[in-house]
Design a protein around this motif. Sequence first.
Motif, PDB file in Angstrom:
ATOM      1  N   HIS A  87       0.849  -1.197   0.000  1.00 36.44           N
ATOM      2  CA  HIS A  87       0.000   0.000   0.000  1.00 36.44           C
ATOM      3  C   HIS A  87       0.881   1.241   0.000  1.00 36.44           C
ATOM      4  O   HIS A  87       1.853   1.317   0.736  1.00 36.44           O
ATOM      5  CB  HIS A  87      -0.988   0.000   1.161  1.00 36.44           C
ATOM      6  CG  HIS A  87      -0.389   0.174   2.536  1.00 36.44           C
ATOM      7  ND1 HIS A  87      -0.248   1.415   3.133  1.00 36.44           N
ATOM      8  CD2 HIS A  87       0.091  -0.720   3.432  1.00 36.44           C
ATOM      9  CE1 HIS A  87       0.280   1.257   4.338  1.00 36.44           C
ATOM     10  NE2 HIS A  87       0.506  -0.013   4.556  1.00 36.44           N
ATOM     11  N   GLU A 123       5.044  -5.536   3.323  1.00 38.38           N
ATOM     12  CA  GLU A 123       4.740  -4.525   4.349  1.00 38.38           C
ATOM     13  C   GLU A 123       5.967  -4.306   5.240  1.00 38.38           C
ATOM     14  O   GLU A 123       6.437  -5.241   5.885  1.00 38.38           O
ATOM     15  CB  GLU A 123       3.606  -5.031   5.257  1.00 38.38           C
ATOM     16  CG  GLU A 123       2.214  -4.650   4.806  1.00 38.38           C
ATOM     17  CD  GLU A 123       1.737  -3.324   5.393  1.00 38.38           C
ATOM     18  OE1 GLU A 123       2.557  -2.543   5.926  1.00 38.38           O
ATOM     19  OE2 GLU A 123       0.518  -3.080   5.294  1.00 38.38           O
ATOM     20  N   GLU A 132      -5.187   1.662   2.434  1.00 36.05           N
ATOM     21  CA  GLU A 132      -5.041   0.537   3.366  1.00 36.05           C
ATOM     22  C   GLU A 132      -5.267   1.035   4.775  1.00 36.05           C
ATOM     23  O   GLU A 132      -5.981   0.429   5.570  1.00 36.05           O
ATOM     24  CB  GLU A 132      -3.654  -0.096   3.230  1.00 36.05           C
ATOM     25  CG  GLU A 132      -3.478  -1.390   4.026  1.00 36.05           C
ATOM     26  CD  GLU A 132      -2.980  -1.182   5.451  1.00 36.05           C
ATOM     27  OE1 GLU A 132      -2.978  -2.144   6.220  1.00 36.05           O
ATOM     28  OE2 GLU A 132      -2.595  -0.044   5.807  1.00 36.05           O
ATOM     29  N   GLU A 133      -4.673   2.195   5.061  1.00 33.89           N
ATOM     30  CA  GLU A 133      -4.756   2.746   6.416  1.00 33.89           C
ATOM     31  C   GLU A 133      -6.167   3.244   6.743  1.00 33.89           C
ATOM     32  O   GLU A 133      -6.524   3.381   7.901  1.00 33.89           O
ATOM     33  CB  GLU A 133      -3.759   3.900   6.589  1.00 33.89           C
ATOM     34  CG  GLU A 133      -2.302   3.552   6.290  1.00 33.89           C
ATOM     35  CD  GLU A 133      -1.631   2.758   7.404  1.00 33.89           C
ATOM     36  OE1 GLU A 133      -2.306   2.362   8.374  1.00 33.89           O
ATOM     37  OE2 GLU A 133      -0.409   2.535   7.279  1.00 33.89           O
ATOM     38  N   ASP A 154       6.367   2.181   6.432  1.00 33.39           N
ATOM     39  CA  ASP A 154       4.945   1.797   6.307  1.00 33.39           C
ATOM     40  C   ASP A 154       4.244   2.718   5.325  1.00 33.39           C
ATOM     41  O   ASP A 154       3.758   3.766   5.711  1.00 33.39           O
ATOM     42  CB  ASP A 154       4.284   1.863   7.680  1.00 33.39           C
ATOM     43  CG  ASP A 154       2.858   1.349   7.681  1.00 33.39           C
ATOM     44  OD1 ASP A 154       2.438   0.760   6.680  1.00 33.39           O
ATOM     45  OD2 ASP A 154       2.170   1.553   8.691  1.00 33.39           O
ATOM     46  N   ASP A 155       4.075   2.425   4.062  1.00 39.01           N
ATOM     47  CA  ASP A 155       4.649   1.258   3.458  1.00 39.01           C
ATOM     48  C   ASP A 155       5.325   1.667   2.145  1.00 39.01           C
ATOM     49  O   ASP A 155       5.170   1.006   1.123  1.00 39.01           O
ATOM     50  CB  ASP A 155       3.553   0.206   3.228  1.00 39.01           C
ATOM     51  CG  ASP A 155       4.122  -1.142   2.783  1.00 39.01           C
ATOM     52  OD1 ASP A 155       5.308  -1.409   3.012  1.00 39.01           O
ATOM     53  OD2 ASP A 155       3.386  -1.906   2.151  1.00 39.01           O
TER      54      ASP A 155
HETATM   55 ZN   LIG Z   1       1.270  -0.836   6.342  1.00 37.69          ZN
END
Ligand SMILES: [Zn+2]
Length: 437
Positions: free
Chosen positions: A234, A314, A288-289, A255-256
Amino acid sequence: MSRFAALLLVVILQAGCATTEAPFQDADPSRIARADVERVITTLAADDMRGRQAFTDDALRAADYLAGEFAAAGLQPLSGTEGHLQRFVVRSIATTDAQVTVNGSEVAIDRVGAHLGGASLAWATGDVNVMVVGPDDDARPAMLAALQGDADALLLVNEVHVDAFQRLAGFLRRPVRVVGDAPVANVVVAVVNATADATYSVTASATVAEDGLTNVVGMIPGHRTDEFVLFSAHYDHIGIRTAVDGDSIANGANDDASGTAAVVALGKYFASRGTPERTLLFAAFTAEEAGGYGSRHFSTQLNPDQIVAMFNIEMIGTPATEGPNTAWITGFERSTFGSLLQEAVIGTDYTFYADPYTTQNLFYRSDNATLARLGVPAHSISTTPIDVDPHYHQVTDHVETLDLDHMTNTVRAIAMGAETMISGVATPTRVDPATVN
Ligand SMILES: [Zn+2]
């Protein structure tokens, strides 16, 4: 078939004819260059990307940058995308007002919550399934199950549970977000002592907004056009946070951006080798977050049964506690993906092992879980000691805290590990969707 679809088909057929079927060259992961990894992670984690938060222009800027990287890597667009940009819409439904009357008495406003599926609803007795959460029931899971389910319901929660209801108030105030035009259930919760045969009337309204989001996707067509090996990460992060020492940008280097840089480097490496046996897909997911909307949309754009394996990468910027040349795999026991990866790197300096942080539920904390729910052997590969990482979701997640040689080695190891799955020699067992929450 619409005229647009017909045109699209011509374009796809022409693209297919133009593909030169160069033989797939032998593996040489040393050609995966640290410079490529470093360029992508440094660009994504730079302050001018402002933490790449989904639903902002910052994320769109990151997507545009990555589309250029995907093209330069030699990845082809997928059908139905704008170049390498896979755009889609997320609806946000925010309840603004809800009134509930039960057995002739209006329930106090601070004892009513609702998640709506549309702009308004009006129910009278008999219109909807009534569920009662009694004084001895476990209220929180009952409320959450109804709110996350796909059936309309009116929940009458006994007043002894008013505290449990108040603790869910923040969740109830948050808008419901849904990819595309998928239906959303209407669920209304009222704290009131009543039985399932109570009379009731409910009115509620909501605002419905639509926001555009963008994944970045590409492919290397293989001889087998209906078998895909997917590499993903992501690219979004959590944006601007409370300042610490004058720094408010959560750069999300590990991240990430680290996984996203790996996807670009893998794409360039495999594209340089000609036509693989299986078709390779590359995805940089958005949001994603924010709830996994990017992978959710992606999973509806192709047949998940045809995805043979998903390498979701990840946080590979920091060496693992097991040693510098190791990485771990989430949900190791759910398919043979991890053991196939282990076998493929025997004789090298690198080892893969099972996720040691099982209490952290990492299998469910990234985009792989969305595909695993559809049966795909979909796992995340990571190296960061997540239990003690001081930079996780902090404004200090900077490239300077990472080990780019370790990262490059990890990308090379993933390339080696994927080789037998790409060639069709190895096929991981499927994940059993019934075991994925
Ligand atoms: Zn992540």
